[in-house]
Motif scaffolding. Sequence first.
Motif, PDB file in Angstrom:
ATOM      1  N   HIS A 187      -5.441   1.174  -4.539  1.00  0.00           N
ATOM      2  CA  HIS A 187      -5.231   2.338  -3.696  1.00  0.00           C
ATOM      3  C   HIS A 187      -6.389   3.090  -3.397  1.00  0.00           C
ATOM      4  N   ASP A 188      -7.376   3.046  -4.389  1.00  0.00           N
ATOM      5  CA  ASP A 188      -8.822   3.919  -4.057  1.00  0.00           C
ATOM      6  C   ASP A 188      -9.452   3.398  -2.850  1.00  0.00           C
ATOM      7  N   ASP A 189      -9.234   1.929  -2.670  1.00  0.00           N
ATOM      8  CA  ASP A 189      -9.892   1.442  -1.349  1.00  0.00           C
ATOM      9  C   ASP A 189      -9.298   1.813  -0.220  1.00  0.00           C
ATOM     10  N   TRP A 190      -7.884   1.818  -0.269  1.00  0.00           N
ATOM     11  CA  TRP A 190      -7.220   2.298   0.876  1.00  0.00           C
ATOM     12  C   TRP A 190      -7.502   3.554   1.455  1.00  0.00           C
ATOM     13  N   LEU A 191      -7.546   4.329   0.366  1.00  0.00           N
ATOM     14  CA  LEU A 191      -7.906   5.713   0.523  1.00  0.00           C
ATOM     15  C   LEU A 191      -9.238   6.168   1.256  1.00  0.00           C
ATOM     16  N   GLY A 192     -10.236   5.098   0.929  1.00  0.00           N
ATOM     17  CA  GLY A 192     -11.389   4.979   1.235  1.00  0.00           C
ATOM     18  C   GLY A 192     -11.393   4.887   2.675  1.00  0.00           C
ATOM     19  N   THR A 193     -10.513   3.780   3.149  1.00  0.00           N
ATOM     20  CA  THR A 193     -10.516   3.460   4.548  1.00  0.00           C
ATOM     21  C   THR A 193      -9.868   4.589   5.413  1.00  0.00           C
ATOM     22  N   VAL A 209       0.675  -1.111   0.060  1.00  0.00           N
ATOM     23  CA  VAL A 209      -0.087   0.089   0.033  1.00  0.00           C
ATOM     24  C   VAL A 209       0.790   1.125   0.049  1.00  0.00           C
ATOM     25  N   THR A 210       1.818   1.360   0.684  1.00  0.00           N
ATOM     26  CA  THR A 210       2.804   2.341   0.672  1.00  0.00           C
ATOM     27  C   THR A 210       3.718   2.585  -0.624  1.00  0.00           C
ATOM     28  N   ALA A 211       3.870   1.606  -1.546  1.00  0.00           N
ATOM     29  CA  ALA A 211       4.498   1.686  -2.668  1.00  0.00           C
ATOM     30  C   ALA A 211       3.444   2.250  -3.607  1.00  0.00           C
ATOM     31  N   LEU A 212       1.979   1.620  -3.431  1.00  0.00           N
ATOM     32  CA  LEU A 212       0.944   2.250  -4.329  1.00  0.00           C
ATOM     33  C   LEU A 212       0.743   3.581  -4.222  1.00  0.00           C
ATOM     34  N   HIS A 213       0.858   4.003  -3.118  1.00  0.00           N
ATOM     35  CA  HIS A 213       0.824   5.581  -2.580  1.00  0.00           C
ATOM     36  C   HIS A 213       1.313   6.126  -3.320  1.00  0.00           C
ATOM     37  N   ALA A 214       3.049   5.812  -3.111  1.00  0.00           N
ATOM     38  CA  ALA A 214       3.888   6.647  -3.615  1.00  0.00           C
ATOM     39  C   ALA A 214       3.681   6.696  -5.222  1.00  0.00           C
ATOM     40  N   LEU A 215       3.379   5.554  -5.902  1.00  0.00           N
ATOM     41  CA  LEU A 215       3.290   5.767  -7.265  1.00  0.00           C
ATOM     42  C   LEU A 215       2.017   6.825  -7.502  1.00  0.00           C
ATOM     43  N   ARG A 216       0.921   6.765  -6.770  1.00  0.00           N
ATOM     44  CA  ARG A 216      -0.287   7.482  -7.253  1.00  0.00           C
ATOM     45  C   ARG A 216       0.305   9.008  -7.099  1.00  0.00           C
TER      46      ARG A 216
END
Length: 211
Positions: free
Chosen positions: A69-75, A8-15
């Motif tokens: 990543h969207d799912d994580w952001l929603g959380t 999740v941190t890697a996905l967030h970095a890419l986003r």
Amino acid sequence: MSSATTHVTALHALRVCGLASTARLADHLRTYPDETETVLRRCESDGLVRYRDGRVSGWQLVDEGKQRHDDWLGTVRAEPGWQEQVSHGYAQFLERNRELKEICTAWQMRTLADGSTVINDHTDAGYDRDVIARLTTHDRHCEPMFDHLSAGLSRFHDYQDRLDATLDRLAAGDASAFATPMSASYHCVWMELHQDLLLTLGRERDDADGH
């Protein structure tokens, strides 16, 4: 340095960064390139990211990764307690952002005595020192902003540390640390912070954000 990089941190970095090299993502994550590479390869195996070759190369999210990543952001957005502080910090960011744009313009262009402007070729060391001094003052003015952002979500403190690291590089004579595109320059880290704030708060960029 961060102790661990996760999917999740890697996905967030890419986003936040968009198309990016392993080195830039490692700087964003404040960890080591080999650790970052390992996690990115796992994400690639899971169908979340891909490596793009070509004239402009780097890692990027694919649709499944964006959805994860969207799912994580929603959380994150559903968690209580952080919104007021981060929103306050974001309002301060917009003020500081206008100031930084003026400083970056001064770094890229010089105004001559007759009022005309020319590209700054960085041959005038005194002029560059003055602009770097303005950037250092700007950075100091950002401290209350980061107090609010970090009180809301602790991960925003990393941006403050990374911006300070670019000032150290500038002080040591590394001019690329000011505004070199797609790198760990001050301007790039600031742009990542901006994108992170928009994503975290679920905001669309508008006139107040600038371009």
